[in-house]
Design a protein around this motif. Sequence first.
Motif, PDB file in Angstrom:
ATOM      1  N   LEU A 109     -11.011   6.054   2.772  1.00  0.00           N
ATOM      2  CA  LEU A 109     -10.038   5.162   2.170  1.00  0.00           C
ATOM      3  C   LEU A 109     -10.709   3.860   1.769  1.00  0.00           C
ATOM      4  CD1 LEU A 109      -7.014   5.536   4.593  1.00  0.00           C
ATOM      5  CD2 LEU A 109      -6.970   6.069   2.164  1.00  0.00           C
ATOM      6  N   LYS A 110     -10.212   3.275   0.699  1.00  0.00           N
ATOM      7  CA  LYS A 110     -10.648   1.934   0.320  1.00  0.00           C
ATOM      8  C   LYS A 110      -9.651   0.919   0.865  1.00  0.00           C
ATOM      9  CE  LYS A 110     -13.273   3.125  -3.805  1.00  0.00           C
ATOM     10  NZ  LYS A 110     -13.563   2.773  -5.217  1.00  0.00           N
ATOM     11  N   TYR A 111     -10.153  -0.294   1.112  1.00  0.00           N
ATOM     12  CA  TYR A 111      -9.257  -1.335   1.588  1.00  0.00           C
ATOM     13  C   TYR A 111      -8.188  -1.618   0.535  1.00  0.00           C
ATOM     14  CZ  TYR A 111     -12.295  -2.600   5.512  1.00  0.00           C
ATOM     15  OH  TYR A 111     -13.007  -2.599   6.680  1.00  0.00           O
ATOM     16  N   PRO A 112      -6.925  -1.712   0.923  1.00  0.00           N
ATOM     17  CA  PRO A 112      -5.880  -2.041  -0.041  1.00  0.00           C
ATOM     18  C   PRO A 112      -5.917  -3.521  -0.406  1.00  0.00           C
ATOM     19  CG  PRO A 112      -4.950  -1.908   2.158  1.00  0.00           C
ATOM     20  CD  PRO A 112      -6.392  -1.498   2.275  1.00  0.00           C
ATOM     21  N   VAL A 113      -5.333  -3.853  -1.544  1.00  0.00           N
ATOM     22  CA  VAL A 113      -5.182  -5.244  -1.954  1.00  0.00           C
ATOM     23  C   VAL A 113      -3.696  -5.536  -2.075  1.00  0.00           C
ATOM     24  CG1 VAL A 113      -7.394  -5.346  -3.130  1.00  0.00           C
ATOM     25  CG2 VAL A 113      -5.376  -4.641  -4.399  1.00  0.00           C
ATOM     26  N   PHE A 114      -3.351  -6.795  -1.937  1.00  0.00           N
ATOM     27  CA  PHE A 114      -1.953  -7.203  -1.983  1.00  0.00           C
ATOM     28  C   PHE A 114      -1.817  -8.352  -2.977  1.00  0.00           C
ATOM     29  CE2 PHE A 114      -3.187  -5.575   2.151  1.00  0.00           C
ATOM     30  CZ  PHE A 114      -2.331  -4.489   2.271  1.00  0.00           C
ATOM     31  N   ARG A 115      -1.932  -7.958  -4.249  1.00  0.00           N
ATOM     32  CA  ARG A 115      -1.888  -8.917  -5.347  1.00  0.00           C
ATOM     33  C   ARG A 115      -0.996  -8.367  -6.451  1.00  0.00           C
ATOM     34  NH1 ARG A 115      -7.694  -8.867  -4.487  1.00  0.00           N
ATOM     35  NH2 ARG A 115      -8.015  -7.732  -6.432  1.00  0.00           N
ATOM     36  N   ALA A 116      -0.582  -9.228  -7.349  1.00  0.00           N
ATOM     37  CA  ALA A 116       0.258  -8.807  -8.464  1.00  0.00           C
ATOM     38  C   ALA A 116      -0.540  -7.977  -9.457  1.00  0.00           C
ATOM     39  CB  ALA A 116       0.849 -10.028  -9.165  1.00  0.00           C
ATOM     40  N   ASN A 117       0.180  -7.125 -10.182  1.00  0.00           N
ATOM     41  CA  ASN A 117      -0.408  -6.328 -11.263  1.00  0.00           C
ATOM     42  C   ASN A 117      -1.478  -5.352 -10.787  1.00  0.00           C
ATOM     43  OD1 ASN A 117       0.955  -6.611 -13.607  1.00  0.00           O
ATOM     44  ND2 ASN A 117      -0.491  -7.992 -14.591  1.00  0.00           N
ATOM     45  N   GLN A 118      -1.258  -4.740  -9.632  1.00  0.00           N
ATOM     46  CA  GLN A 118      -2.171  -3.716  -9.128  1.00  0.00           C
ATOM     47  C   GLN A 118      -1.468  -2.366  -9.145  1.00  0.00           C
ATOM     48  OE1 GLN A 118      -5.123  -6.370  -8.677  1.00  0.00           O
ATOM     49  NE2 GLN A 118      -5.365  -4.231  -8.099  1.00  0.00           N
ATOM     50  N   ILE A 119      -2.224  -1.322  -9.372  1.00  0.00           N
ATOM     51  CA  ILE A 119      -1.650   0.022  -9.306  1.00  0.00           C
ATOM     52  C   ILE A 119      -1.302   0.343  -7.857  1.00  0.00           C
ATOM     53  CG2 ILE A 119      -3.876   1.163  -9.035  1.00  0.00           C
ATOM     54  CD1 ILE A 119      -2.756   3.422 -10.794  1.00  0.00           C
ATOM     55  N   ALA A 120      -0.280   1.161  -7.683  1.00  0.00           N
ATOM     56  CA  ALA A 120       0.195   1.475  -6.343  1.00  0.00           C
ATOM     57  C   ALA A 120      -0.851   2.232  -5.526  1.00  0.00           C
ATOM     58  CB  ALA A 120       1.460   2.316  -6.440  1.00  0.00           C
ATOM     59  N   TYR A 121      -0.931   1.891  -4.240  1.00  0.00           N
ATOM     60  CA  TYR A 121      -1.705   2.706  -3.305  1.00  0.00           C
ATOM     61  C   TYR A 121      -0.726   3.727  -2.729  1.00  0.00           C
ATOM     62  CZ  TYR A 121      -6.113   3.208  -0.807  1.00  0.00           C
ATOM     63  OH  TYR A 121      -7.337   3.656  -0.368  1.00  0.00           O
ATOM     64  N   ASN A 122      -0.336   4.683  -3.576  1.00  0.00           N
ATOM     65  CA  ASN A 122       0.596   5.712  -3.131  1.00  0.00           C
ATOM     66  C   ASN A 122      -0.167   7.011  -2.885  1.00  0.00           C
ATOM     67  OD1 ASN A 122      -0.014   6.269  -5.772  1.00  0.00           O
ATOM     68  ND2 ASN A 122       2.090   6.287  -6.500  1.00  0.00           N
ATOM     69  N   TYR A 123       0.565   8.115  -2.772  1.00  0.00           N
ATOM     70  CA  TYR A 123      -0.055   9.401  -2.430  1.00  0.00           C
ATOM     71  C   TYR A 123      -0.883   9.296  -1.156  1.00  0.00           C
ATOM     72  CZ  TYR A 123       1.334  10.936  -7.064  1.00  0.00           C
ATOM     73  OH  TYR A 123       2.060  11.251  -8.172  1.00  0.00           O
ATOM     74  N   VAL A 124      -0.376   8.541  -0.210  1.00  0.00           N
ATOM     75  CA  VAL A 124      -1.027   8.450   1.095  1.00  0.00           C
ATOM     76  C   VAL A 124      -0.034   8.903   2.157  1.00  0.00           C
ATOM     77  CG1 VAL A 124      -2.732   6.668   0.600  1.00  0.00           C
ATOM     78  CG2 VAL A 124      -0.393   6.005   1.138  1.00  0.00           C
ATOM     79  N   THR A 125      -0.543   9.492   3.229  1.00  0.00           N
ATOM     80  CA  THR A 125       0.317   9.897   4.331  1.00  0.00           C
ATOM     81  C   THR A 125       0.649   8.679   5.187  1.00  0.00           C
ATOM     82  OG1 THR A 125      -1.487  10.305   5.885  1.00  0.00           O
ATOM     83  CG2 THR A 125      -0.887  12.120   4.383  1.00  0.00           C
TER      84      THR A 125
END
Length: 592
Positions: free
Chosen positions: A332-348
């Motif tokens: 996994l890559k570290y998620p980011v929490f900023r505007a205009n980012q693609i969703a970190y979906n398709y995760v369990t």
Amino acid sequence: MKTKQKKGISLIVLVITIIVMIILAGTIILSLTGSGVIGKADEGVLKSDLKSFEGELMLYKSKEMLKNNKGEINIAANEEEIYKVLPSLKGSKYDGIIQIENGKIVIIASDVQIAERYNNLGYNIADKRAYEQGAYYSLIKNVNTPVLLEGMAPIKWTGQGESGFEITQSYDENWYNYTDTSSSSHTSKWANAQTEDGSMWVWIPRFAYKINYTNPSNKGAGGTIDILFLKGNSNKYIDSSGNEKQIPTGYLVHPAFQDESQINFKNGGWDKEIPGFWIAKFEAGFEENSPKSTGIKYNNLYGWNKHNYVEELGGWIYWYNIYGQITNSAMLKYPVFRANQIAYNYVTIGDCYESAKSMIFEGNPYGLKSDSYPHITKNSEWGAVVYLTHSKYGVNGNKVEGNNSSTFFTVMEGQDPTTASRYVITAGGDNTTENKKGLNSKTVLTKNKLQSTTGNEYGIYDMSGGLSEFTAGYFRNSDLTEINTGNKFWSDDLKKSTKYKSYYYFNSGMVEGNRYYNLPENSSRKGEAIWETSTGGSSSYLSWHDGATTFMTYGFTLRGGAKNSAGSIFGFSYGQGTPSKSRGWRPCLIRN
């Protein structure tokens, strides 16, 4: 010669005049230093004392200028030298709370009343010491001061730059203001902070609440929510006259801030009393350049692609397998929490749990340390945000609009991208206009500010619409395999709540159409914006602002509603912890 002599006399006269003024001012200091504690001093005394110290600083500068035959000089006195600069400081009630930085007197706020009085007089406050001791209650802001974690910097909205936010100082009076919006809507400024990677966080201060139902016999019919901000880690508030009081009858201290270790974390509390918590300003986003989270394997072995509109190419362009090469050893890559980012979906749900835990691993991009306790948002924390949002310190009863943009989205590999369902992340847009290439985060936040919990850029986005968000609540029925994607939660005890997760009780005797509604053990839970704001948790009813309400028959709670669903910050549903294009998550941080 005459000219030089005249200039010399003028300088001497000036210094003598300053000395006389300092002697007179020093008399004031001596007459005040033994009287009372500084927190009880009136503003007139504070002003006199501070002017006296400023006079001593001016005198010291004048002497140094004469001795070194220089113009203006900068004084930076350490602890040993400060008494040379400010001789009246030694042994006074101000000793230890005054420093000299960059040639100016700076107040160290070891006491909230000192801090607020100085701030009110226009003096800078270096409040690092107060933060090290934990949050204190701001008498001017009437709320607990945000506790900055290592790696965090305070930010405020300026409308400038790419994001519209700029780093400021913790003593900046314009950093935040939890404003009563009863007469002026969308003016509350919740405290925002930024970690080293640019991810953004919002402070939710400790409070007590009271729900006033429109129809007490139908809790889902709406109402108002009253909020009292509490002092420090206590259950007391400060009234309009500055008096410390116990909360009135009918108010409950929100459990998200309470020590519930002795009652098995019944309502989603923590293991100690806390002054507040940080929640991600946006849903978790995926960034291709983000470093990998060491040791955290990606459990979803499907391939998905990103689909984006690029005007320069005159159409749609695709990047497959955006989470990296999908193999059994993919990280996994570290998620980011900023505007205009693609969703970190398709995760369990297990991926979400592990990803949150990894945010304090050595070398993480946020700068966070082990004392920040990152975890998937619990229903108690979601509820705390919802109640504050609905109150006069948020949108004052108005509905938070849903994120329904489809500019950034993901689709299943092999599916026709032109017909695929499209899901977004982080303040993606309004219901009518897509955010095409070229709009920056600043533009997106302003354009879509009604999707924020404050109705302006200072709030939390994506809590309605966007993706349905996994929260750390689960329901255990007889078939564990239905929720095996959440196996990380079972490492301690399957049927046990902890400070990181909430277990909802199973009662096979309470059955309604194969759905387990309104179980007595669960319906007594407080603060979650589930049982208190809906009727029975049944899909036959809606919660406030028409939020969908389907309590679990198995699996995990989902909050907020996905794009084009019955989205509301009060909404809730359930699902297996399996990956989906419409599911995401966000974390909370706590200074323990």
